[in-house]
Design a protein around this motif. Structure first.
Motif, short mmCIF file in Angstrom:
data_model
loop_
_atom_site.label_atom_id
_atom_site.label_comp_id
_atom_site.label_asym_id
_atom_site.label_seq_id
_atom_site.Cartn_x
_atom_site.Cartn_y
_atom_site.Cartn_z
N GLY A 47 0.25 -1.09 0.12
CA GLY A 47 -0.27 0.17 -0.05
C GLY A 47 1.38 1.25 -0.23
O GLY A 47 2.61 1.44 0.06
N SER A 48 0.03 2.27 -0.48
CA SER A 48 0.46 3.75 0.57
C SER A 48 0.75 3.91 1.60
O SER A 48 -0.48 4.82 1.71
N TYR A 49 1.38 4.34 2.16
CA TYR A 49 1.50 4.53 3.48
C TYR A 49 1.86 6.21 3.64
O TYR A 49 2.89 6.17 2.98
N GLU A 79 -3.43 3.02 5.09
CA GLU A 79 -3.15 3.52 3.60
C GLU A 79 -3.85 4.86 3.77
O GLU A 79 -4.66 5.43 4.66
N SER A 91 -6.05 6.31 -1.65
CA SER A 91 -4.80 6.81 -1.33
C SER A 91 -3.63 7.78 -2.40
O SER A 91 -3.75 8.35 -3.37
#
Length: 333
Positions: free
Chosen positions: A83-85, A105, A166
């Motif tokens: 994911g994009s955190y 995310e 996200s």
């Protein structure tokens, strides 16, 4: 010799206890970072060891082997999600792992407003935070082809709502979600339509709903406004609605609708052309969609704003003219 081994045993136990105590302390200590927040993109297939290295590379001051040790020791290392955190200052090793395992995310949101036209939608997409602009510079036709709807006008095809996304998502992906949402709401409304409507297709209902959306000042008036246009369609009377004329003027509209504008022909000038315009003129919300297919039981053919957001409805031209004099011209009768 026995005393020697006992000494070694106690020393090892002491070291182990100390290491354990330090480890418990460390798990709850904020990790040092070189910024208030850092982006952490985790691609599918990244190993836990690779994730630990990515955290350090992103700007978190932590030894990757130590972080990887924690991932393994927790038993959750294989549960870390791609994911994009966005990692913010103050995060601890414990909370960091929780974020990665839960897949929390970094998200942003974009509001598509009821009554917006597609120019306004594209402007909002262009300004959206952390949304990749894959449609900038493309024509509306090319954009719709990219969305799998070649030859379909984009106006009204996207459902007005708040969309979360996200960081790193694309405008194409968001538009696809909004388009699918409109498909669902339109299909549901069309399935619940009243009998004997002068509407042949769901697309015609969408066009009418967009007009109802733009003409409504008070939400409770939507079904009655829809009834006015349905009644006009039934008897072949022009819709004569200003918002369609304004839409046909495009960016040239300066906020004032003049008599000459009503007399200038465009495909959306419902004063000069009968029936519905060729496309929607805005994004209708759920209430407008339902009003278009479930209009009020009314004989009204006219309405005029009272000046407070509500409308006065009339079934005859004489009554309508009296209402115009009262509410628009201030003439008491």
């Amino acid at each position: 010799m026995r005393r020697f081994f006992l000494t070694i045993f106690f020393l090892a136990s002491f070291v182990a206890l100390g290491a354990g105590a330090w480890g418990l302390w460390w798990l709850h200590q904020p990790l040092k970072m070189n910024a208030a927040s850092v982006d952490l993109p985790v691609e599918p297939g990244t190993t836990p060891r690779g994730v630990a290295q990515l955290v350090a590379d992103a700007g978190v001051d932590v030894p990757p082997p130590l972080l990887y040790w924690w991932f393994r020791l927790s038993g959750q290392d294989r549960q870390i999600r791609a994911g994009s955190y966005e990692i913010e200052r103050g995060v601890t090793p414990k909370t960091l792992l929780s974020i990665l395992v839960r897949g929390e995310e970094a998200t942003r949101s974009l509001v598509l407003v009821e009554g917006w036209n597609f120019r306004q939608v594209r402007a909002a997409l262009a300004k959206a935070d952390q949304l990749k602009p894959e449609t900038v510079g493309e024509s509306d036709e090319a954009l719709m082809a990219k969305l799998g709807r070649p030859g379909v006008a984009p106006e009204g095809r996207f459902f007005p709502d708040t969309y979360t996304y996200s960081k790193g998502s694309t405008d194409v992906a968001l538009l696809q979600r909004a388009m699918r949402a409109m498909d669902r709401h339109l299909d549901a409304a069309w399935s619940a339509r009243a009998p004997d409507l002068p509407l042949k297709t769901a697309d015609e209902a969408l066009i009418l709903a967009s007009i109802v959306e733009k003409e409504t000042g008070k939400p409770a008036d939507r079904p009655e406004i829809a009834a006015v246009f349905i009644n006009r369609l039934r008897i072949g009377m022009p819709l004569q609605t200003d918002p369609t004329v304004i839409y046909g003027m495009g960016p040239s509209f300066d906020g004032n609708l003049r008599k000459k504008d009503l007399q200038t022909d465009t495909p959306w000038n419902t004063y000069l052309r009968g029936g519905l315009p060729p496309t929607p003129i805005a994004m209708p919300g759920k209430a407008a969609l339902l009003a278009a297919v479930q209009p009020a039981q009314s004989k009204s053919l006219y309405f005029v704003s009272r000046g407070d957001g509500s409308s006065h409805f009339s079934s005859s031209l004489d009554e309508h003219n009296r209402a115009v004099n009262r509410y628009q011209r201030g003439i008491k009768q």
